[in-house]
Structure formats: structure tokens, C-alpha cells
Motif scaffolding. Structure first.
Motif, PDB file in Angstrom:
ATOM      1  N   LEU A 254     -13.256   0.900  30.112  1.00 33.34           N
ATOM      2  CA  LEU A 254     -13.495   2.179  29.440  1.00 33.34           C
ATOM      3  C   LEU A 254     -12.783   3.298  30.180  1.00 33.34           C
ATOM      4  O   LEU A 254     -13.046   3.548  31.356  1.00 33.34           O
ATOM      5  CB  LEU A 254     -15.003   2.462  29.396  1.00 33.34           C
ATOM      6  CG  LEU A 254     -15.422   3.753  28.695  1.00 33.34           C
ATOM      7  CD1 LEU A 254     -15.086   3.684  27.205  1.00 33.34           C
ATOM      8  CD2 LEU A 254     -16.917   4.010  28.888  1.00 33.34           C
ATOM      9  N   PRO A 255     -11.833   4.004  29.525  1.00 30.62           N
ATOM     10  CA  PRO A 255     -11.117   5.088  30.199  1.00 30.62           C
ATOM     11  C   PRO A 255     -12.038   6.277  30.493  1.00 30.62           C
ATOM     12  O   PRO A 255     -13.070   6.450  29.846  1.00 30.62           O
ATOM     13  CB  PRO A 255     -10.019   5.474  29.193  1.00 30.62           C
ATOM     14  CG  PRO A 255     -10.281   4.702  27.955  1.00 30.62           C
ATOM     15  CD  PRO A 255     -11.402   3.772  28.158  1.00 30.62           C
ATOM     16  N   SER A 256     -11.631   7.094  31.424  1.00 27.79           N
ATOM     17  CA  SER A 256     -12.466   8.220  31.862  1.00 27.79           C
ATOM     18  C   SER A 256     -12.635   9.267  30.766  1.00 27.79           C
ATOM     19  O   SER A 256     -13.638   9.976  30.735  1.00 27.79           O
ATOM     20  CB  SER A 256     -11.850   8.869  33.106  1.00 27.79           C
ATOM     21  OG  SER A 256     -10.525   9.322  32.810  1.00 27.79           O
ATOM     22  N   GLY A 261     -18.202   3.445  23.115  1.00 29.08           N
ATOM     23  CA  GLY A 261     -18.322   3.245  21.672  1.00 29.08           C
ATOM     24  C   GLY A 261     -17.384   4.091  20.843  1.00 29.08           C
ATOM     25  O   GLY A 261     -17.259   3.883  19.635  1.00 29.08           O
ATOM     26  N   TYR A 262     -16.702   5.049  21.489  1.00 28.84           N
ATOM     27  CA  TYR A 262     -15.865   5.986  20.734  1.00 28.84           C
ATOM     28  C   TYR A 262     -14.377   5.883  21.071  1.00 28.84           C
ATOM     29  O   TYR A 262     -13.579   6.667  20.568  1.00 28.84           O
ATOM     30  CB  TYR A 262     -16.324   7.427  20.989  1.00 28.84           C
ATOM     31  CG  TYR A 262     -17.674   7.740  20.407  1.00 28.84           C
ATOM     32  CD1 TYR A 262     -17.822   8.112  19.083  1.00 28.84           C
ATOM     33  CD2 TYR A 262     -18.829   7.657  21.192  1.00 28.84           C
ATOM     34  CE1 TYR A 262     -19.061   8.411  18.543  1.00 28.84           C
ATOM     35  CE2 TYR A 262     -20.081   7.944  20.669  1.00 28.84           C
ATOM     36  CZ  TYR A 262     -20.193   8.321  19.339  1.00 28.84           C
ATOM     37  OH  TYR A 262     -21.429   8.604  18.811  1.00 28.84           O
ATOM     38  N   GLU A 263     -14.004   4.928  21.904  1.00 26.49           N
ATOM     39  CA  GLU A 263     -12.589   4.827  22.282  1.00 26.49           C
ATOM     40  C   GLU A 263     -11.750   4.238  21.155  1.00 26.49           C
ATOM     41  O   GLU A 263     -12.192   3.356  20.419  1.00 26.49           O
ATOM     42  CB  GLU A 263     -12.428   3.952  23.531  1.00 26.49           C
ATOM     43  CG  GLU A 263     -10.984   3.917  24.023  1.00 26.49           C
ATOM     44  CD  GLU A 263     -10.664   2.699  24.889  1.00 26.49           C
ATOM     45  OE1 GLU A 263      -9.490   2.543  25.262  1.00 26.49           O
ATOM     46  OE2 GLU A 263     -11.584   1.903  25.160  1.00 26.49           O
ATOM     47  N   ALA A 264     -10.524   4.723  21.033  1.00 24.59           N
ATOM     48  CA  ALA A 264      -9.547   4.148  20.106  1.00 24.59           C
ATOM     49  C   ALA A 264      -8.197   4.115  20.816  1.00 24.59           C
ATOM     50  O   ALA A 264      -7.499   5.134  20.904  1.00 24.59           O
ATOM     51  CB  ALA A 264      -9.455   4.956  18.813  1.00 24.59           C
ATOM     52  N   GLY A 344     -19.807  -3.890  33.857  1.00 22.19           N
ATOM     53  CA  GLY A 344     -19.419  -4.227  32.489  1.00 22.19           C
ATOM     54  C   GLY A 344     -20.324  -3.530  31.483  1.00 22.19           C
ATOM     55  O   GLY A 344     -21.484  -3.228  31.773  1.00 22.19           O
ATOM     56  N   LEU A 345     -19.798  -3.276  30.285  1.00 26.67           N
ATOM     57  CA  LEU A 345     -20.535  -2.524  29.277  1.00 26.67           C
ATOM     58  C   LEU A 345     -20.437  -3.197  27.911  1.00 26.67           C
ATOM     59  O   LEU A 345     -19.412  -3.779  27.566  1.00 26.67           O
ATOM     60  CB  LEU A 345     -19.999  -1.091  29.171  1.00 26.67           C
ATOM     61  CG  LEU A 345     -20.072  -0.233  30.443  1.00 26.67           C
ATOM     62  CD1 LEU A 345     -19.269   1.041  30.255  1.00 26.67           C
ATOM     63  CD2 LEU A 345     -21.518   0.081  30.800  1.00 26.67           C
ATOM     64  N   ALA A 372     -15.484  -5.971  30.070  1.00 31.19           N
ATOM     65  CA  ALA A 372     -15.908  -6.966  31.050  1.00 31.19           C
ATOM     66  C   ALA A 372     -16.103  -6.327  32.428  1.00 31.19           C
ATOM     67  O   ALA A 372     -15.382  -5.391  32.799  1.00 31.19           O
ATOM     68  CB  ALA A 372     -14.871  -8.085  31.138  1.00 31.19           C
ATOM     69  N   PRO A 373     -17.074  -6.806  33.202  1.00 28.00           N
ATOM     70  CA  PRO A 373     -17.269  -6.254  34.557  1.00 28.00           C
ATOM     71  C   PRO A 373     -16.106  -6.627  35.465  1.00 28.00           C
ATOM     72  O   PRO A 373     -15.483  -7.681  35.307  1.00 28.00           O
ATOM     73  CB  PRO A 373     -18.568  -6.912  35.017  1.00 28.00           C
ATOM     74  CG  PRO A 373     -18.665  -8.174  34.215  1.00 28.00           C
ATOM     75  CD  PRO A 373     -18.040  -7.864  32.887  1.00 28.00           C
TER      76      PRO A 373
END
Length: 464
Positions: A254-256, A261-264, A344-345, A372-373
């Protein structure tokens, strides 16, 4: 002399026979024409597609009544307004059979005399959407359009978009949703993008592709970070709508700048695109601008009838393991952390749809995002110093037996001397080759799924 007399008699018989034959044949035809079929319609006479050539008024009336009943039974009239559709009853039509036959023009195609009941029409408009009860609609224009197919007795189905009958002055564009994404670190690239891109138009009944937009605007990008930040802002803005997500990707981690849930992720070289479809009868626009170090995306257009709410569900986190590696070059007791690790998320994004009256109409899964973690990696020296406690020394002198705990399988004391060439083991005792560990990536690049176009990674042993 005798021959001449015979010829005269023969000619007289021939003329008499011809006269009798002609009278019986042409006389009957003349009678039928003058008396029997004086009310029959000429060839080529029709009402819409109903041909009534050579039919009497009574026959034409019967055929027209049958055709009208058939038209009412088979023809489907649909009213649509934004997200809602309703089938209109053909009972709103009033056909005038006698007037249609009385005003017919011989030898050509005619229109049926028909009208629309205004009271029934207004009732059906309100039935389509309760919000139309407070909206000004040009019912005269709508009625005129409704009559086009009816006068021709055309049994094709018709859909009438009621937005088209609302005055332009009433149809005001409003802000539908707003999203902000941290653009720090890519501000210059974002500014260059905004200069070329301007307002992003999303046409009605059309599919939107971010990469296609980039190509149309002739935007040359060497790094995908700016495109991904803009794609994330657009995706976040269109989520609380009825737009259908067709294609979307996420990163390994997940980028900063993105919320879970909102990344594209958008990457021109890897052909990672953001694609969605506007199924509405009206167009929308996205206004993109920088507010300080944040990129703001505002979706504008006709407000929806339904309310769309985005909810996070089944959010989980996965604690990374600690992987031990050993290096003979380190001094006794020395350690080095070469990877701090990352949790991980997993999250499921759900869209809830509420009707005009606030009732929950539908719940649909938009995506399942998994990152993934990343395991923590610590390098140890091969031999750790042995610390002897004062109590142990005393017990040994007195000859007493001291009960000692068996060291954990992952403690330094339980680690055998390594052979040349570094190796590692996780906290659960599993050995990991250093070479393999270094080549291990933080997750895998997601692939487009069959259902939503959402790229996701799932943890082993779990289903979406």
C-alpha cells in the motif's frame, strides 16, 4: 345466291353470340363496380402498416380494431429517469377508429387518429420516480413523442428518458463526490499532468479509460507514480456512484498516498489501466486541481436518485514474521536489521445502495484488496556470548541440580554453527536461504479478476 344467304345467317349468329357473351361478362363487372363495391377502398390505401386495399368500411373497421388491440398488447413503453425505470401502461392511449376511417385518403398510407390521456400520463410519470412530483416536465412534448409510434401502429418497444423533457434551466449540475490524495513527492509531475488534462469528461452511456485519456492528451510520462496518484484520486471520487468498475490494479504494498481500499495503480508501460463505465443517460465531469500538496478530484453532474455508500468490511492485518540470517563476518553478539518488515493488509470494499425513501436496496462487493506482509529480516553473528548467572554458579558449587528451560527453537543458543555461506531461519524454525530471501518480493502484482476488473492478491488458504 345460296352461298351469300348462308354467309349472312352465319354472321348474324356470330354477332348475336358475341353480344350475349359480352353482356353477361361486362354487365356483371359494371354492376359490381357501380352498385356492390362503391364503399371499397382503393388499392394502396393503408393505416400505418395495415393494408386495407379493396376492403369495405366495415371490413376496414374490424381489421383496425383488431390491430389496435394487438398493438396495445405487444408494444412496451418504458419511462426511465436516472437510475429508475418503469413500464408505462398502453392504456394511456385513446384510439379513434371512426375518425381514422372517415379522414382516410384513398390510395396512400394514413396515420391512425390517437391521443394521450394527460391525467394517466402524469400518474405514470410520478410512478417512475416520486421525485418527479416536484420537477417540471414538458408533458406536451412527451405526449407528442409518445404518439409517433402509435399513429403508425408500430409494435416496436420504446424507451423515453424523462430527463430530456426537463427544461435545461432546471437541470443543474451539482457536486456528486469529492476526494483528496496526498501528492507530495510528485507535485511537479502532477502539475504537468493537470496542464494537459484539464477537466475530464465522462460521457453518458460510455466507458472511460485513464490510459486512453493519457494517449489522447499526448501525455508522456516516464514514472507511473503521478499517474497512480491521479488514478487513485479519480477512483476514490467515482466509488460512491453507480459507475461500474471494469479494470483496476493495486501495488505490491500500500503506497503512502493511498488509503486502504482506495488505491488505483496506473502504469503505462505495464498497461495497468483504470477503466469504468458510466451507464447513466447524462454525462459527468471530473475537475482535478492541486490544493497545496494534495490532489483534489471533484465529480460533477446530475445528482443520483439513489444514495451510494462505501463501507469497509472484513478488514484484517497480518503480522510479519521475523527471519534470522547469520553472517560470520559479524562480531559475537552483533546484529543487523536489513528489513524492518511491514504488516500485511486485507479489506473488502462494499457499496450499499439506498433508494429514494432511504430503504436499503442492494449491497454489492466492489473489491477485495490484499497486500502481503513483508517479513522482518535480522542478521546475527554465528556465535552468541554465553551469560552465566550468579545463581547458576552457586548451584553448581553446592552440587545441586538446577532445572533449566529448554531454549526456544528460534533463540540464538539453539542455533548450530553455520557452514560457510549464510543461511537464515524464521521464528517458527524454518530455514530460509539468504539468496532466496533477498529475491523475495513484497507480494505479487495483482491480476484483473473476472467479476469487477479488480486486481487483488489473497493470502494462502483464504478465499475472496
Amino acid at each position: 345466291m345460296g352461298n351469300q344467304q348462308s354467309i349472312k345467317i352465319f354472321l348474324a349468329l356470330m354477332l348475336s353470340t358475341a353480344y350475349i357473351f359480352s353482356f353477361s361478362h361486362f354487365g356483371a363487372l359494371a354492376y359490381n363496380t357501380l352498385f356492390k363495391n362503391t364503399d371499397a377502398f382503393a388499392a394502396g390505401t393503408a393505416i400505418g402498416h395495415l393494408d386495407i386495399s379493396e376492403k369495405t368500411a366495415a371490413e376496414a373497421e374490424r381489421l383496425l380494431e383488431e390491430e389496435v388491440e394487438k398493438w396495445k398488447a405487444k408494444t412496451k413503453i418504458t419511462f426511465s429517469y436516472k437510475e429508475k425505470k418503469a413500464e408505462a401502461d398502453t392504456a394511456l392511449y385513446e384510439f379513434y377508429i371512426e375518425e381514422t376511417l372517415r379522414t382516410l385518403k384513398q390510395g396512400q398510407k394514413n396515420l391512425a387518429a390517437v391521443d394521450v390521456d394527460q391525467e394517466v400520463l402524469e400518474e405514470m410519470i410520478y410512478r417512475t420516480s416520486i421525485s418527479l412530483g416536484t420537477v417540471e416536465i414538458d408533458t406536451k412534448k412527451l405526449a407528442a413523442d409518445l404518439l409517433i409510434g402509435a399513429t403508425m401502429l408500430d409494435e416496436s418497444g420504446y424507451t423515453f428518458h424523462l430527463e430530456n423533457y426537463i427544461p435545461e434551466a432546471v437541470r443543474k449540475s451539482e457536486t456528486i463526490s469529492k476526494a483528496t490524495v496526498n501528492a507530495e513527492g510528485s507535485l511537479n509531475e502532477i502539475k504537468a499532468l493537470l496542464k494537459k488534462m484539464g477537466t475530464v469528461e465522462i460521457p453518458a452511456k460510455a466507458q472511460f479509460s485513464f490510459l486512453r485519456l493519457v494517449e489522447e492528451k499526448d501525455i508522456q510520462m516516464h514514472h507511473s507514480s503521478a499517474l497512480s496518484i491521479m488514478g487513485t484520486a479519480i477512483y476514490q471520487a467515482i466509488l460512491p456512484t453507480n459507475f461500474s468498475i471494469i479494470e483496476r490494479y493495486i501495488s505490491n504494498a500500500l503506497p503512502s498516498y493511498a488509503k486502504l481500499g482506495y488505491e488505483a495503480k496506473v502504469d503505462e508501460k505495464k498497461q495497468m489501466d483504470l477503466v469504468f463505465s458510466n451507464l447513466n443517460d447524462s454525462a459527468y465531469s471530473l475537475q482535478l486541481s492541486l490544493k497545496g500538496n494534495k490532489l483534489e478530484a471533484i465529480l460533477k453532474g446530475q445528482p443520483f436518485l439513489n444514495k451510494y455508500s462505501i463501507v469497509k468490511k472484513d478488514e484484517q492485518s497480518f503480522t510479519p514474521k521475523t527471519v534470522k540470517q547469520y553472517n560470520a563476518r559479524l562480531e559475537s553478539g552483533e546484529t543487523q536489521v536489513i528489513e524492518s518488515g511491514k504488516t500485511g493488509l486485507l479489506v473488502k470494499m462494499v457499496r450499499k445502495i439506498f433508494g429514494e425513501s432511504g430503504e436499503l436496496m442492494k449491497t454489492e462487493i466492489i473489491s477485495e484488496d490484499f497486500y502481503a506482509p513483508v517479513h522482518k529480516v535480522v542478521v546475527h553473528s554465528p556465535v552468541e556470548p554465553v551469560q552465566v548467572t550468579e545463581q547458576a554458579e552457586t548451584g553448581a558449587e553446592e552440587g545441586e541440580e538446577e532445572e533449566q528451560e529448554t531454549p526456544d527453537s528460534t533463540t540464538d543458543e539453539n542455533v548450530p554453527m553455520p557452514v560457510p555461506g549464510a543461511h537464515s531461519e524464521s521464528e517458527d524454525g524454518t530455514e530460509v536461504d539468504e539468496e532466496d530471501n533477498e529475491g523475495d518480493e513484497k507480494g505479487t502484482e495483482p491480476q484483473t479478476s473476472d467479476n469487477t476488473g479488480q486486481g487483488t492478491d489473497m493470502p494462502a488458504g483464504e478465499e475472496k
